[in-house]
Design a protein around this motif. Sequence first.
Motif, short mmCIF file in Angstrom:
data_model
loop_
_atom_site.label_atom_id
_atom_site.label_comp_id
_atom_site.label_asym_id
_atom_site.label_seq_id
_atom_site.Cartn_x
_atom_site.Cartn_y
_atom_site.Cartn_z
N ALA A 221 0.98 -1.18 0.08
CA ALA A 221 -0.06 -0.07 -0.02
C ALA A 221 0.73 1.14 0.11
CB ALA A 221 -0.92 0.01 1.15
N GLN A 222 0.46 2.25 -0.86
CA GLN A 222 1.05 3.56 -0.73
C GLN A 222 0.57 4.52 0.35
OE1 GLN A 222 1.93 4.92 -4.57
NE2 GLN A 222 2.80 6.85 -4.12
N LEU A 223 1.54 4.95 1.04
CA LEU A 223 1.00 5.72 2.18
C LEU A 223 0.49 7.30 1.66
CD1 LEU A 223 3.52 4.86 4.86
CD2 LEU A 223 1.31 4.21 4.76
N LYS A 224 -0.58 7.83 2.35
CA LYS A 224 -0.93 9.08 1.93
C LYS A 224 -0.55 9.80 3.28
CE LYS A 224 -5.32 7.92 1.22
NZ LYS A 224 -5.24 6.44 1.26
N MET A 251 5.51 6.53 0.10
CA MET A 251 6.28 5.43 0.23
C MET A 251 5.44 4.23 0.11
SD MET A 251 9.50 6.42 -0.21
CE MET A 251 10.72 5.08 0.38
N GLN A 252 5.91 3.12 -0.01
CA GLN A 252 5.20 1.77 -0.33
C GLN A 252 5.41 0.97 0.80
OE1 GLN A 252 4.49 0.28 -4.33
NE2 GLN A 252 5.42 -1.76 -3.48
N ASP A 267 10.69 -0.51 7.05
CA ASP A 267 9.07 -0.62 6.72
C ASP A 267 8.60 -0.10 5.47
OD1 ASP A 267 8.85 -2.28 9.19
OD2 ASP A 267 8.25 -0.41 10.30
N LEU A 268 9.58 0.82 4.90
CA LEU A 268 9.22 1.41 3.87
C LEU A 268 10.05 1.31 2.43
CD1 LEU A 268 8.75 5.04 5.80
CD2 LEU A 268 7.03 3.24 5.09
N ALA A 269 9.48 1.39 1.27
CA ALA A 269 10.20 1.23 0.01
C ALA A 269 9.68 2.37 -0.84
CB ALA A 269 10.15 -0.14 -0.44
N ARG A 270 10.47 2.52 -1.97
CA ARG A 270 10.06 3.41 -3.03
C ARG A 270 8.83 2.90 -3.74
NH1 ARG A 270 15.02 4.78 -6.34
NH2 ARG A 270 15.33 2.50 -6.30
N THR A 302 10.20 -0.99 -8.92
CA THR A 302 10.33 0.66 -8.77
C THR A 302 11.19 1.28 -9.53
OG1 THR A 302 10.46 2.44 -6.89
CG2 THR A 302 11.82 0.41 -6.83
N GLU A 303 11.53 2.28 -9.44
CA GLU A 303 12.44 3.11 -10.43
C GLU A 303 13.71 2.45 -10.40
OE1 GLU A 303 13.97 7.66 -11.79
OE2 GLU A 303 12.59 7.25 -9.86
#
Length: 367
Positions: A221-224, A251-252, A267-270, A302-303
């Motif tokens: 999930a991408q965080l808002k 981030m995802q 916990d986060l990734a691009r 991801t990129e």
Amino acid sequence: MAVRSFLIAGALLAASIPALAGNDVAPRRVVLASTMQTAAAIPAPVLRGRVDITDEVVRIGDLVDNAGDAAQVAIYRSPNPGTTGSLLATQVLDVLRAHQVIGVETHGIRNVAVTRLARTLEPDDVELRIAVALEHRNGLGDAKNLLLTFDKDFTAIHLDAANNGAINPMVTRFDPRNGRFDVTLEVGNDTGAAPARLRFTGVAVETVETAVLARDVDRNAQLKFSDIVMERRPKAEVGHDAASRDHAVGMQMRRQMRAGQALHGADLARPDLVQRDEAVTLIYQAAGIYLTVRGQATEAGTEGDIVTVLNLQSKRTVSGVVVGRGQVSVSPITPVAPRKLASAEPSAAATAHISAQNGAPTSSKAE
């Protein structure tokens, strides 16, 4: 003859009595008038409806204006510092009469409010001073990052108004093994009396500000912005990898997490720019050539990630680099020119040098 002389003397004495009496009345009237004028010049005592004091006792002069010589007579104990007590006016008048203070004008006052002035220390102020005393002690961080939990809850602290000096820590102890603190604050005064001392015990924990999830989130999930709230958490719980809001938004998620959990960098990734089974654009770019073709990603990335894509036109699977949202580059890698190898035949200068070392004759041409 003797009798007649006595009668004449008696008559003269009787005639003189009214004159003497008249001369005595005038001085008495003058004295009475002077006394009445003096009494009129002294103002009458007046009861006060509200009194502010600083001493431990209430004196007549605190309650009554124009109390005269009785002003310094103590008649009541003061309320506690920072509090207000009430006295019935009738009771106050009875006490005043017992001390010869009479004729007090009340102006309709029924109750007298007596407030003992105080220096008030608010809980936030006390907590800040203790935090400053513990700052950088035995491994603790800045005062602003310390969370204090006191053994006893307390509200505002009221000290005598005379305690208007500086507040200084006299005893400061901290045990890093269990986080226990023991701090004694000293409050000076301007009366020369012993300063007031206040002792506080409890637990101090260093905290850090970290991003915390406001809702449950799934993996990938991408965080808002609305998914995150900022909270202070114990440093021992969060560690040195606490995520900030600016870093987390957009981030995802690498894994599923629940609401209320603190976010760490791990916990986060691009975010994935290419999703599995998503239609993508294959880009081929070389010198003077730019081609695009439709494809279907067989994996997410991801990129900068290398992913495999099915070329929908040729039905072949190719590998490419994710360069944008739904874009995969399959441009060829620019070949690296091989380095020019040195000639196997030695140069004439090298041959001449070697020959000179061996003592043989040299020649600029090969024989």
